[in-house]
Design an enzyme around this catalytic site. Sequence first.
Site, short mmCIF file in Angstrom:
data_model
loop_
_atom_site.label_atom_id
_atom_site.label_comp_id
_atom_site.label_asym_id
_atom_site.label_seq_id
_atom_site.Cartn_x
_atom_site.Cartn_y
_atom_site.Cartn_z
N HIS A 172 12.58 -10.32 1.30
CA HIS A 172 11.73 -9.40 0.53
C HIS A 172 11.42 -9.74 -0.82
O HIS A 172 12.35 -10.10 -1.47
CB HIS A 172 12.11 -8.05 0.89
CG HIS A 172 10.94 -6.92 0.92
ND1 HIS A 172 10.60 -6.83 -0.50
CD2 HIS A 172 10.02 -6.59 1.62
CE1 HIS A 172 9.34 -5.94 -0.38
NE2 HIS A 172 9.25 -5.74 0.57
N LYS B 159 12.81 0.83 2.57
CA LYS B 159 13.39 0.89 1.24
C LYS B 159 14.44 1.64 1.07
O LYS B 159 15.09 1.92 1.75
CB LYS B 159 12.34 0.56 0.38
CG LYS B 159 11.08 -0.46 0.77
CD LYS B 159 9.97 -0.79 -0.15
CE LYS B 159 9.09 -1.45 0.28
NZ LYS B 159 8.05 -1.98 -0.49
N GLU C 149 3.50 -11.21 3.13
CA GLU C 149 3.56 -9.85 2.43
C GLU C 149 3.07 -10.41 0.75
O GLU C 149 3.80 -10.51 0.00
CB GLU C 149 4.64 -9.24 1.92
CG GLU C 149 5.18 -8.72 3.34
CD GLU C 149 6.06 -7.25 2.95
OE1 GLU C 149 6.03 -6.40 3.65
OE2 GLU C 149 6.91 -7.43 2.34
N SER D 29 0.44 -2.54 1.63
CA SER D 29 -0.56 -1.08 1.49
C SER D 29 -1.31 -1.25 2.88
O SER D 29 -2.54 -0.75 2.83
CB SER D 29 -1.51 -1.50 0.28
OG SER D 29 -0.97 -1.29 -0.88
N GLY E 282 2.88 -1.89 -2.23
CA GLY E 282 2.73 -0.71 -3.01
C GLY E 282 1.87 -0.33 -4.10
O GLY E 282 1.60 0.56 -4.86
N ASN F 287 9.65 -0.46 6.84
CA ASN F 287 10.69 -1.02 5.51
C ASN F 287 10.73 0.40 4.59
O ASN F 287 9.83 0.58 3.91
CB ASN F 287 10.23 -1.93 5.05
CG ASN F 287 11.10 -2.40 3.87
OD1 ASN F 287 12.27 -1.77 3.65
ND2 ASN F 287 10.68 -3.33 2.99
N GLU G 185 11.06 -7.73 -3.22
CA GLU G 185 11.85 -7.02 -3.96
C GLU G 185 13.32 -7.49 -4.15
O GLU G 185 13.85 -7.22 -5.35
CB GLU G 185 11.86 -5.52 -3.48
CG GLU G 185 10.42 -4.96 -3.70
CD GLU G 185 10.02 -3.83 -2.78
OE1 GLU G 185 10.80 -3.42 -2.06
OE2 GLU G 185 8.97 -3.76 -2.92
P1 13P Z 1 3.76 -0.92 1.16
O1 13P Z 1 3.32 -0.85 2.39
O2 13P Z 1 4.22 0.47 0.39
O3 13P Z 1 2.69 -1.70 0.21
O4 13P Z 1 5.07 -1.91 0.98
C1 13P Z 1 4.86 -2.89 1.90
C2 13P Z 1 6.33 -3.72 1.90
O5 13P Z 1 7.04 -4.15 0.78
C3 13P Z 1 6.98 -3.67 3.16
O6 13P Z 1 8.22 -4.67 3.22
#
Ligand code: 13P
Length: 264
Positions: free
Chosen positions: A104, A14, A176, A222, A182, A12, A106
Amino acid sequence: MASQRIPLVAGNWKMNFDHLEATYFVQQLAWKLRDIHFDYRHCEIALMPSFTSLRSVQVLVESDNLKVRYGAQAVSVTSQGAFTGDVSADMIAHLGCSYVIVGHSERRKYHPEDDANIVDQVRAVLAAGMQPILCVGESYEERRKGIELDFAVGQVHDVTRDLSDEEASRLIVAYEPVWAIGTGMVATPQSAQDAAKAIRDDLSATFGIHVGEAVRILYGGSVSSKNAEELIGEPDVDGFLIGGAALNVDELTRICQLTMNATV
Ligand code: 13P
């Protein structure tokens, strides 16, 4: 990772990479995977670029006959009309996308996406012939209260309960935990397994064992080449949804390799 389900490593991206950077990355990834004799029959790879890069990625994948798949990070619940800035599931499908990320954390945080809206997104993606990657997972607060499994299972249950068995069998779920995204704080393999198993059990109870066993459940939060091998060793973890580590082509290649090795 159970043997019947083909693992999926999904990146992803982003809001990173313009279309030039995206195509360069896909080309490099394909070369690096070829160099290590990567076997796509044992592990699927998908990248989720921004909308602005999808067409460029499609042209590259089709013209070079690459086996990397791709998808979108969001979708509109409506099929067409006066919805400024939205992109429909059919528009995404017509670009050759296999997957769309839905729900997601976010998107739930920065956009008005609630469960009802997420149900409609799942339906729109399925109706357009693609697979939704439904993201669920608890925040730090729910984990502190010890209700993380009920929370994640409840999120899946609420969004999927009215689907048909056939629709449910085409879902992909990404567990997740929000506190792991992150942050560098990865879930332990055991807690990723516990969540994946609880989600699978609930899908089996709702739709039958054949659906529960068919749905791939990814872990996200992560993920890196340092923890991927242990995580994919768990029987109900069927791959990864990766953020930061999917922006580094060597790191992503290594995670793909570790995931493939776990299946052969
Ligand atoms: P990270 O791997 O940066 O923690 O992000 C995970 C994520 O949100 C994937 O959709």
